[in-house]
Design an enzyme around this catalytic site. Structure first.
Site, PDB file in Angstrom:
ATOM      1  N   ASN A  88       0.794  -1.232   0.000  1.00  0.00           N
ATOM      2  CA  ASN A  88       0.000   0.000   0.000  1.00  0.00           C
ATOM      3  C   ASN A  88       0.827   1.282   0.000  1.00  0.00           C
ATOM      4  O   ASN A  88       0.332   2.332  -0.417  1.00  0.00           O
ATOM      5  CB  ASN A  88      -0.928  -0.031   1.225  1.00  0.00           C
ATOM      6  CG  ASN A  88      -1.568   1.311   1.489  1.00  0.00           C
ATOM      7  OD1 ASN A  88      -2.512   1.694   0.804  1.00  0.00           O
ATOM      8  ND2 ASN A  88      -1.032   2.048   2.466  1.00  0.00           N
ATOM      9  N   TYR A 153       3.141   9.719 -11.225  1.00  0.00           N
ATOM     10  CA  TYR A 153       2.214   8.993 -10.334  1.00  0.00           C
ATOM     11  C   TYR A 153       1.247   8.097 -11.116  1.00  0.00           C
ATOM     12  O   TYR A 153       1.192   6.886 -10.863  1.00  0.00           O
ATOM     13  CB  TYR A 153       1.473   9.996  -9.440  1.00  0.00           C
ATOM     14  CG  TYR A 153       0.523   9.339  -8.471  1.00  0.00           C
ATOM     15  CD1 TYR A 153       0.985   8.548  -7.421  1.00  0.00           C
ATOM     16  CD2 TYR A 153      -0.856   9.492  -8.611  1.00  0.00           C
ATOM     17  CE1 TYR A 153       0.108   7.935  -6.543  1.00  0.00           C
ATOM     18  CE2 TYR A 153      -1.736   8.877  -7.732  1.00  0.00           C
ATOM     19  CZ  TYR A 153      -1.252   8.105  -6.698  1.00  0.00           C
ATOM     20  OH  TYR A 153      -2.128   7.486  -5.839  1.00  0.00           O
ATOM     21  N   LYS A 157       0.985   3.843 -11.315  1.00  0.00           N
ATOM     22  CA  LYS A 157      -0.208   3.046 -10.992  1.00  0.00           C
ATOM     23  C   LYS A 157      -0.641   2.182 -12.180  1.00  0.00           C
ATOM     24  O   LYS A 157      -1.185   1.094 -11.992  1.00  0.00           O
ATOM     25  CB  LYS A 157      -1.344   3.958 -10.505  1.00  0.00           C
ATOM     26  CG  LYS A 157      -1.011   4.691  -9.191  1.00  0.00           C
ATOM     27  CD  LYS A 157      -0.687   3.729  -8.041  1.00  0.00           C
ATOM     28  CE  LYS A 157      -0.525   4.450  -6.713  1.00  0.00           C
ATOM     29  NZ  LYS A 157      -0.228   3.527  -5.597  1.00  0.00           N
TER      30      LYS A 157
HETATM   31  P1  NAD Z   1      -0.620   8.731   3.109  1.00  0.00           P
HETATM   32  O1  NAD Z   1       0.377   9.726   2.648  1.00  0.00           O
HETATM   33  O2  NAD Z   1      -1.603   9.093   4.160  1.00  0.00           O
HETATM   34  O3  NAD Z   1       0.115   7.382   3.527  1.00  0.00           O
HETATM   35  C1  NAD Z   1       1.198   6.887   2.793  1.00  0.00           C
HETATM   36  C2  NAD Z   1       1.836   5.778   3.551  1.00  0.00           C
HETATM   37  O4  NAD Z   1       3.001   5.380   2.831  1.00  0.00           O
HETATM   38  C3  NAD Z   1       2.280   6.184   4.939  1.00  0.00           C
HETATM   39  O5  NAD Z   1       2.027   5.133   5.842  1.00  0.00           O
HETATM   40  C4  NAD Z   1       3.779   6.386   4.781  1.00  0.00           C
HETATM   41  O6  NAD Z   1       4.508   6.106   5.952  1.00  0.00           O
HETATM   42  C5  NAD Z   1       4.094   5.382   3.709  1.00  0.00           C
HETATM   43  N1  NAD Z   1       5.332   5.728   3.037  1.00  0.00           N
HETATM   44  C6  NAD Z   1       5.638   6.889   2.396  1.00  0.00           C
HETATM   45  N2  NAD Z   1       6.910   6.839   1.956  1.00  0.00           N
HETATM   46  C7  NAD Z   1       7.403   5.622   2.325  1.00  0.00           C
HETATM   47  C8  NAD Z   1       8.646   4.967   2.162  1.00  0.00           C
HETATM   48  N3  NAD Z   1       9.645   5.539   1.507  1.00  0.00           N
HETATM   49  N4  NAD Z   1       8.797   3.723   2.674  1.00  0.00           N
HETATM   50  C9  NAD Z   1       7.772   3.125   3.319  1.00  0.00           C
HETATM   51  N5  NAD Z   1       6.562   3.689   3.490  1.00  0.00           N
HETATM   52  C10 NAD Z   1       6.391   4.918   3.009  1.00  0.00           C
HETATM   53  O7  NAD Z   1      -1.359   8.291   1.780  1.00  0.00           O
HETATM   54  P2  NAD Z   1      -2.698   7.464   1.508  1.00  0.00           P
HETATM   55  O8  NAD Z   1      -3.631   8.421   0.896  1.00  0.00           O
HETATM   56  O9  NAD Z   1      -3.123   6.660   2.681  1.00  0.00           O
HETATM   57  O10 NAD Z   1      -2.141   6.506   0.342  1.00  0.00           O
HETATM   58  C11 NAD Z   1      -1.960   5.120   0.484  1.00  0.00           C
HETATM   59  C12 NAD Z   1      -1.983   4.502  -0.890  1.00  0.00           C
HETATM   60  O11 NAD Z   1      -3.222   4.802  -1.526  1.00  0.00           O
HETATM   61  C13 NAD Z   1      -0.894   5.015  -1.833  1.00  0.00           C
HETATM   62  O12 NAD Z   1      -0.381   3.947  -2.595  1.00  0.00           O
HETATM   63  C14 NAD Z   1      -1.641   6.006  -2.718  1.00  0.00           C
HETATM   64  O13 NAD Z   1      -1.029   6.130  -3.981  1.00  0.00           O
HETATM   65  C15 NAD Z   1      -2.993   5.322  -2.818  1.00  0.00           C
HETATM   66  N6  NAD Z   1      -4.117   6.201  -3.205  1.00  0.00           N
HETATM   67  C16 NAD Z   1      -4.534   7.200  -2.388  1.00  0.00           C
HETATM   68  C17 NAD Z   1      -5.615   8.003  -2.792  1.00  0.00           C
HETATM   69  C18 NAD Z   1      -6.134   9.129  -1.930  1.00  0.00           C
HETATM   70  O14 NAD Z   1      -6.974   9.909  -2.415  1.00  0.00           O
HETATM   71  N7  NAD Z   1      -5.732   9.260  -0.681  1.00  0.00           N
HETATM   72  C19 NAD Z   1      -6.246   7.751  -4.017  1.00  0.00           C
HETATM   73  C20 NAD Z   1      -5.778   6.708  -4.809  1.00  0.00           C
HETATM   74  C21 NAD Z   1      -4.716   5.929  -4.390  1.00  0.00           C
END
Ligand code: NAD
Length: 245
Positions: A88, A153, A157
């Site tokens: 994730n 990005y 994906k």
């Molecule tokens: P967030 O920024 O709240 O969380 C990201 C997580 O990734 C955190 O736990 C962080 O510690 C971890 N992370 C970041 N850099 C890291 C590294 N170098 N090594 C290990 N861990 C690392 O983001 P989120 O919104 O919870 O996103 C989680 C996933 O969902 C991602 O893959 C993101 O692309 C995807 N996503 C999010 C959304 C959205 O709208 N929030 C939409 C589509 C996809």
């Protein structure tokens, strides 16, 4: 739904990943939360005191195969097995093509794609020995539509979807299912910082009339991780309220 199983959730310290970890715990799994730093992992663990005996933290460099293998083995040693990997962790940016540096492109591809490959390889080696498992990757709606800035990005994906489909075909013989969840705009820290007016505008453009909550995404993960999805592999499940861009 996951009693007795063990899961690793990368990027499990906050946002969608934390919700996946909590949902898995609530459904009986042992969970290892993987974060980038010990401090953020410890902070996440502090929020789960009732699960102290079933949760642990790891913080390997997700692009380093040796570090990941060591951390995953530590999880297997602690809980006796590894059944589920949630890839994730992910980062994003909206830089325009004209300003995009090769370093920024590589940083996004490293965490969003290379780490998924490295972690899947390490987990699959353990799961194959044990007779099977489940890998679930966090994709995004932009992995279907692209986005008008920050090309790295959406590219990452699209790659996650390709890796998902390919590994599903390759690992089926080892009884390892591989799927992805593609969230739409989801209310994590990043979105919480936006002005309410912008949140309202984004929500109005989503046919279901609201943004996704981390739990909406976690519930899709729960389904795919469980035996209810025992014949589902190679899919990218959209969880986006039918949003189109
Ligand atoms: P967030 O920024 O709240 O969380 C990201 C997580 O990734 C955190 O736990 C962080 O510690 C971890 N992370 C970041 N850099 C890291 C590294 N170098 N090594 C290990 N861990 C690392 O983001 P989120 O919104 O919870 O996103 C989680 C996933 O969902 C991602 O893959 C993101 O692309 C995807 N996503 C999010 C959304 C959205 O709208 N929030 C939409 C589509 C996809």
């Amino acid at each position: 739904m996951l009693a007795g199983k063990t899961a690793i959730v990368t990027g499990g310290t906050r946002g969608i990943g934390f919700s996946i970890a909590k949902t898995f715990l609530e459904n009986g799994a042992n969970v290892a939360i993987a974060g980038s730093r010990k401090e953020s992992v410890d902070k996440a663990l502090e929020k789960l005191p009732e699960y102290r005996n079933r949760v642990m933290g790891i913080w390997p460099d997700l692009c380093d195969p040796a570090a990941v293998a060591e951390a995953f083995t530590a999880v297997q040693d602690r809980f006796g097995r590894l059944d589920i990997l949630a890839n994730n962790a992910g980062i994003s940016s909206r830089t325009s093509l004209y300003d995009y540096t090769v370093e920024e492109f590589s940083r996004i591809m490293d965490l969003n794609v290379k780490a998924v490959f490295v972690c899947s390889q390490a987990a699959a080696r353990i799961m194959k020995e044990a007779g099977g498992g489940v890998i679930i990757n966090t994709s995004s709606m932009v992995g279907e539509y692209g986005q008008p800035s920050g090309c790295g990005y959406p590219t990452s994906k699209f790659a996650v979807n390709g890796l998902t489909r390919s590994l599903a075909r390759e690992l089926a013989k080892d009884k390892i299912r591989v799927n992805a969840v593609a969230p739409g705009v989801t209310r994590t820290d990043m979105v919480a910082a936006l002005p309410q007016e912008m949140v309202d505008r984004i929500s109005a453009g989503i046919p279901l009339g609201r943004m996704g909550e981390p739990l909406d995404i976690a519930n899709a993960y729960l389904y795919l991780a469980s035996d209810l999805a025992s014949y589902v592999t190679g899919v990218t499940l959209r969880v986006d309220g039918a949003a189109m861009t």
